[in-house]
Design a protein around this motif. Structure first.
Motif, PDB file in Angstrom:
ATOM      1  N   LEU A 277       0.809  -1.213   0.000  1.00 55.88           N
ATOM      2  CA  LEU A 277       0.000   0.000   0.000  1.00 55.88           C
ATOM      3  C   LEU A 277       0.845   1.267   0.000  1.00 55.88           C
ATOM      4  CD1 LEU A 277      -2.653  -1.198   2.569  1.00 55.88           C
ATOM      5  CD2 LEU A 277      -3.019  -0.777   0.145  1.00 55.88           C
TER       6      LEU A 277
ATOM      7  N   VAL B  97      -1.019  -5.220  -4.586  1.00 63.01           N
ATOM      8  CA  VAL B  97      -1.669  -5.827  -3.426  1.00 63.01           C
ATOM      9  C   VAL B  97      -2.228  -7.193  -3.804  1.00 63.01           C
ATOM     10  CG1 VAL B  97      -3.556  -5.627  -1.798  1.00 63.01           C
ATOM     11  CG2 VAL B  97      -2.270  -3.594  -2.447  1.00 63.01           C
ATOM     12  N   ARG B  98      -2.865  -7.243  -4.973  1.00 68.28           N
ATOM     13  CA  ARG B  98      -3.499  -8.502  -5.351  1.00 68.28           C
ATOM     14  C   ARG B  98      -2.475  -9.607  -5.524  1.00 68.28           C
ATOM     15  NH1 ARG B  98      -7.970  -8.702  -9.890  1.00 68.28           N
ATOM     16  NH2 ARG B  98      -9.133  -7.831  -8.144  1.00 68.28           N
TER      17      ARG B  98
ATOM     18  N   ARG C  44      -1.551 -10.796  -2.166  1.00 67.97           N
ATOM     19  CA  ARG C  44      -2.611 -11.572  -1.539  1.00 67.97           C
ATOM     20  C   ARG C  44      -2.697 -12.953  -2.174  1.00 67.97           C
ATOM     21  NH1 ARG C  44      -6.211  -9.528   1.938  1.00 67.97           N
ATOM     22  NH2 ARG C  44      -6.187  -7.312   2.394  1.00 67.97           N
TER      23      ARG C  44
ATOM     24  N   HIS D  90      -4.041  -9.221   5.581  1.00 64.88           N
ATOM     25  CA  HIS D  90      -3.685  -7.969   6.248  1.00 64.88           C
ATOM     26  C   HIS D  90      -4.848  -7.496   7.094  1.00 64.88           C
ATOM     27  CE1 HIS D  90      -2.735  -3.385   5.681  1.00 64.88           C
ATOM     28  NE2 HIS D  90      -2.574  -3.782   6.918  1.00 64.88           N
ATOM     29  N   ILE D  91      -4.604  -7.392   8.382  1.00 63.33           N
ATOM     30  CA  ILE D  91      -5.605  -6.820   9.276  1.00 63.33           C
ATOM     31  C   ILE D  91      -5.152  -5.402   9.568  1.00 63.33           C
ATOM     32  CG2 ILE D  91      -6.673  -7.001  11.552  1.00 63.33           C
ATOM     33  CD1 ILE D  91      -5.770 -10.048  11.343  1.00 63.33           C
ATOM     34  N   PRO D  92      -5.797  -4.414   8.964  1.00 63.06           N
ATOM     35  CA  PRO D  92      -5.249  -3.060   9.035  1.00 63.06           C
ATOM     36  C   PRO D  92      -5.600  -2.367  10.343  1.00 63.06           C
ATOM     37  CG  PRO D  92      -7.240  -3.023   7.754  1.00 63.06           C
ATOM     38  CD  PRO D  92      -7.054  -4.444   8.202  1.00 63.06           C
TER      39      PRO D  92
ATOM     40  N   ASP E   9      -6.625   0.709  10.537  1.00 60.24           N
ATOM     41  CA  ASP E   9      -7.779   1.583  10.343  1.00 60.24           C
ATOM     42  C   ASP E   9      -8.915   0.795   9.695  1.00 60.24           C
ATOM     43  OD1 ASP E   9      -9.626   3.407   9.594  1.00 60.24           O
ATOM     44  OD2 ASP E   9      -8.260   4.688   8.453  1.00 60.24           O
TER      45      ASP E   9
ATOM     46  N   MET F 276     -10.020   1.728   5.797  1.00 57.02           N
ATOM     47  CA  MET F 276      -9.232   0.847   4.962  1.00 57.02           C
ATOM     48  C   MET F 276      -9.790  -0.571   4.963  1.00 57.02           C
ATOM     49  SD  MET F 276      -5.195  -0.003   5.106  1.00 57.02           S
ATOM     50  CE  MET F 276      -4.544   1.508   4.451  1.00 57.02           C
ATOM     51  N   GLY F 277     -10.094  -1.059   6.137  1.00 59.88           N
ATOM     52  CA  GLY F 277     -10.506  -2.451   6.238  1.00 59.88           C
ATOM     53  C   GLY F 277     -11.907  -2.717   5.745  1.00 59.88           C
TER      54      GLY F 277
END
Ligand SMILES: Nc1ncnc2c1ncn2[C@@H]1O[C@H](COP(=O)(O)OP(=O)(O)OP(=O)(O)O)[C@@H](O)[C@H]1O
Ligand SMILES: [Mg+2]
Lengths: 423, 509
Positions: free
Chosen positions: B310, B330-331, B334, B340-342, B344, B348-349
């Protein structure tokens, strides 16, 4: 289930409330213009939506006296035939409006506040009008025939191919023009509102130039292009199978409307049932979220802009091939694109809503134009519509008050079902 | 009437038709003047709603509110502020593009002649911060500061408005132990000044340490109010959850296997272009949890964002599962098994403007069985969403419905459920239990340990030392963008870690 129903009802209540409030506030201006609001509105609505204007509005049965021989006929008003039905004209006008509203919706739902529909539409129209007479010319030249001497088979083939080609070209042109705003946003972060306004201005100038010079057909006072060849027409219903049906008389409503309905269905499906539609809606909701989830936002944005532009280009093509047949100077300032933006906002970006609102909008315009016959300025109609939109944008305000009202009126309706919080 | 009650709420009821939740079920709530009153309860119990009613953000269906013995009608936060009530929200309400000083002074009468004097304003805010032991840089722009610092700004905002009754909704969720201690000193001092404090928190240890009385809510009802001295932490936990709670996770010793993530000499710049991560190198193996401890704002956010694709990397490399992903999308990451546990979750999440289902499929939507050739398969999506909602016990969540009304804890569970699904090889967890109640924390910790035992490599970033200690197998301590040291958890204690977090170098070997 009940909650669902309530959502739908509340969703519908907001536009209705907005329309009513718009009328109430506009009354002040009607009074200033020296008329009574209620009769004026009644006139406006019946002129817009009545079978034959105000002659028979509100009557289920209509019994006109034939002027020539004095005979009397009884008609069922909603399907009234003779001399055509006003609704046919309303739908004719709604046809491009639905497309530009869909165009705006697709862009909005990618988080792009694009108002470039007008520019895309007029460029599409130019492409359609040009191909509409140039392509047949070439074919006649190649085959050594003419509109009157060509064999029926050739004419039939031309009728089947030329309109689609012209429409496709208009869509390409519109898509490309819209893509410019998209790429500017994605690459250089240029605000799409500004870029589309500028692109619109450029397109209007360009089309005015084209109509006045390269494509000008004759020395008519008002510059205009040639009319498209007969084979390029998008057949109106009055010319085809339905030519016996009086309902359509006087309107140029035609196949275009069917195409538009198909387009609306496709767009709905695209937005809500496909991954591509999902990508652009998530991008609209929160760019950060989309990026975090790995959604290719830039691609989704560009795709949305291409689709949006193609829809507007198609709107231009339908106006030419189905209704106008040629571009007359001033066409570029018609504003169908921007009206579409307003429809999209009023319909709160719902596809079904757009179909309803665009028709309503077209009828209102129709009625507003006829206000002239009552010695009222036709601008009044535009003003009324503007007020409705203003109120429609106060959505949250309405929602809160509707909820409050419901709680006050039916305290029981909010009795909790305990199971939900226990789930 | 008892005159010494600062707040007296009677039979307050609030039903949310849109989510069909009775968030306050004839709640009585009394707070004495000058006390520190803790309000605890599970996620979604209705704590925030009750306080929003007091602060005029939510209108109760019925009920009485008295402030200092007088009945008041609070319809708007301005009414509350006039009544001397200030609130620091669970989710901050700062304007990111403004400076700290501008945020604090927002809406307050400016100086003479109606002009805003930026330097005076900045000075006033700086002084305010000093006075209350919450120093800030008044000219920093909020978008650039850490969440911990934003918290501080929120508190200063209420103090600037001279609130006599202060509501703090989970103020410590984002602070380090050191900051928490400072905050509690501030709170005690405020109470000693005669201010009344209502403190919503999930940390019962803190309740024990700082509060005078405690009220417990469950499912929209007020269950009990006690003097803190009379109840133990375990009692409170049991009252909250309505069952026995395990306060500490059991876990086996880790058996790390192949490296999953290798970070070499990573250089990352912060939003303002200033370097935030200087040459960080880490190695993380399958089947272990590496904790990143540190005071918030020391480069953890930037590090995590760079790892997850990011944020652009200025130098160095990131290797995931043997492949260099430094420049990958990102993809792509993943797809190589990253989750990813953000930090915010609100922006974001999750996408609060869409439905539950659409939030849950964001990482998988383009794949079968959720979609085929670009067209969604709704049955598969429903089953998927239902599975996550069930297995993570997300209360009052409804498939296909909007999620913006869910409580903070429930939102976090949705994020967790989505990210932990599908056996990711690497889990980057940034503050995974912030704002969760103890029942849920227990659950998240258990789930993370299970994921580890199933072979996931977990990078746990937390400012919560408790969490670092109860989950990590190894700990890296971060300070000002650098890794100060990496140790096995057994080799560390609170004191040594605290020193490292404060930037003290370890004595050379
Ligand atoms: N505006 C709203 N509309 C509908 N439902 C709501 C709204 N606000 C809250 N709720 C619901 O009310 C319940 C209580 O929510 P609340 O935010 O008060 O919980 P909480 O105790 O603060 O939880 P947490 O510890 O997770 O912050 C939840 O089930 C939530 O979904
Ligand atoms: Mg809360």
């Amino acid at each position: 289930m009940i909650t669902r129903l309530r959502h739908v009802l509340e969703g519908a209540a907001i536009p209705v409330a907005a329309v009513l409030l718009g009328l109430v506030v506009s009354s002040a201006f009607v009074v200033i213009a020296g008329k009574q609001p209620l009769p004026t509105y009644a006139f406006m609505f019946c002129e817009g939506f009545g079978a034959r204007g105000c002659e028979n509005f509100g009557h289920l049965l209509f019994v006109p006296v034939e002027e020539e021989d004095g005979s009397v006929h009884t008609h069922f008003a909603p399907t009234l035939g003779t001399r055509g039905h006003k609704l046919a004209i309303v739908l004719e006008r709604a046809t491009p409006l639905i497309l530009t509203a869909l165009s705006a919706t697709v862009a909005f739902r990618a988080g792009m506040f694009s108002i470039g529909q007008d520019g895309q539409l007029v460029l599409g129209a130019v492409a359609a009008v040009f191909l509409g007479y140039w392509l047949p010319d070439q074919i006649y030249l190649l085959t050594g025939t003419g509109p009157d001497s060509a064999p029926p088979l050739q004419l039939a083939l031309m009728r089947l191919t030329i309109p689609p080609v012209a429409m496709a070209a208009a869509m390409l042109v519109g898509a490309f023009y819209s893509w410019i705003a998209g790429i500017l946003k994605v690459r250089l972060n240029v605000n799409e509102l500004i870029s589309t306004i500028i692109l619109n201005a450029i397109a209007v100038q360009f089309v005015t130039f084209m109509v006045n010079f390269p494509l000008r057909a004759d020395f008519n006072n008002i510059a205009r292009t040639r009319t498209i060849d007969d084979t390029a027409w998008l057949t109106p219903f009055t010319r085809a199978l339905l030519n016996e049906v009086d309902w359509f008389r006087g309107s140029r409503l035609g196949i275009g409307l069917l195409l538009v309905l198909v387009a609306a269905a496709i767009i709905w499906f695209f937005l809500h049932r496909t991954t591509a539609g999902y990508e652009q809606r998530m991008t609209e909701g929160s760019r950060l979220f989309a990026r975090y989830g790995g959604i290719p936002s830039a691609r989704a944005t560009l795709r949305a802009m291409l689709i949006s532009g193609a829809l507007s280009g198609l709107a231009g093509a339908l106006m030419i091939l189905g209704v106008e047949r040629r571009i007359v100077d001033g066409f570029a300032l018609g504003g169908t694109g921007f009206d579409g933006v307003l429809v999209a906002i009023l319909a709160r970006e719902s596809v079904v809503g757009i179909l309803l609102v665009a028709s309503f909008f077209a009828g209102l315009e129709q009625g507003a134009i006829n206000l002239q016959f009552e010695n009222l300025p036709r601008q009044l109609g535009g003003m009324i519509i503007a007020f409705m939109i203003l109120f429609a944008s106060m959505e949250d305000f309405f929602r809160d008050n509707i909820t409050r009202l419901r709680v006050r009126l039916f305290p029981e309706s909010v009795a909790p079902s305990q199971s939900a919080s226990e789930a | 009437m008892t005159p010494d009650l600062a707040i007296d709420m009677r039979e307050v009821r609030k039903y949310f038709p849109s989510s069909d939740v009775l968030a306050a079920d004839d709640v009585d709530f009394q707070v004495r003047q000058g006390e520190i009153h803790a309000l605890v309860g599970e996620n979604g119990a209705g704590k925030t709603t009750l306080m929003n009613i007091l602060y005029g953000l939510v209108r109760a269906d019925h009920g009485d509110v008295r402030v200092n013995g007088e009945t008041v009608h609070i319809h708007h936060p301005n009414d509350a502020i006039r009544a001397g009530i200030g609130m620091v929200h669970q989710h901050f309400k700062l304007i990111p593009s403004f400076t700290i000083a501008e945020n604090v002074m927002l809406g307050i009468e400016p100086g003479q002649l109606g002009f805003i004097n930026a330097s005076e304003e900045a000075q006033a805010v700086a002084d305010l911060g000093e006075n209350f032991g919450l120093p800030v840089d008044p000219n920093a722009v909020v978008a650039d500061i850490s969440v911990g610092m934003q918290q501080r700004v929120e508190i200063l905002k209420t103090l600037q408005r001279d609130a006599r009754i202060l509501v703090l909704d989970e103020p410590t969720a984002v602070l380090t132990p050191q900051e928490v201690r400072e905050l509690y000193n501030v709170i005690r001092q405020l109470a000693a000044d005669g201010r009344t404090i209502i403190l919503i928190t999930h940390k019962l240890v803190e309740v024990k340490a700082v509060a005078d009385r405690v009220s417990v809510m469950r499912n929209g009802r007020m269950i009990a109010t006690h003097d803190v001295a009379d109840v133990s932490i375990r009692d409170m936990a049991n009252l909250m959850v309505g069952r026995e709670v395990v306060l500490r996770v059991d876990k086996e010793k880790a058996s790390p296997r192949d490296p999953v993530l290798e970070v070499n000499n990573l250089l990352v710049a912060s939003a303002g272009g200033i370097p935030a991560v200087f040459g960080v190198s880490l190695e993380l193996r399958a089947g272990e949890i590496l904790g990143i401890a540190g005071v918030s704002g020391n480069g953890q956010t930037e590090l995590v964002e760079a790892l997850c694709g990011l944020r652009a990397v200025e130098g160095g490399s990131v290797v995931l599962g043997g492949e260099d992903v430094t420049l990958s999308t990102v993809r792509a990451r993943r797809q190589r098994g990253m989750a990813h546990i953000p930090e915010d979750r609100m922006h974001m999440g999750l996408n609060l403007r869409t439905s539950l289902d659409e939030n849950l499929i964001v990482t998988v939507y383009q794949r079968s069985p959720w979609s085929e050739r670009g067209i969604f398969r709704f049955r598969a999506i429903r089953d998927f969403a239902l599975r996550i909602v069930r297995s993570f016990n997300v209360r009052s969540a409804r498939l296909g419905e909007e999620i913006h009304t869910l409580s903070g804890g429930n939102l976090q569970k949705l994020v967790l459920g989505r990210e932990l699904d599908g056996h990711p090889g690497l889990i980057v967890a940034n503050q995974p239990t912030r704002g969760l109640d103890i029942g849920s924390i227990e659950f998240v910790h258990k789930t993370l340990v299970e994921a580890r035992d199933a072979g996931a490599a977990i990078l746990l970033v937390s400012v919560e030392l408790d969490e670092i200690f109860s989950l990590s197998d190894r700990v890296a301590i971060m300070f000002e963008g650098r890794i100060m040291a990496v140790h096995d958890i057994e080799d560390l204690d609170e004191e040594s870690i605290g020193l490292l977090m404060a930037g003290h170098q370890e004595p050379g070997p």
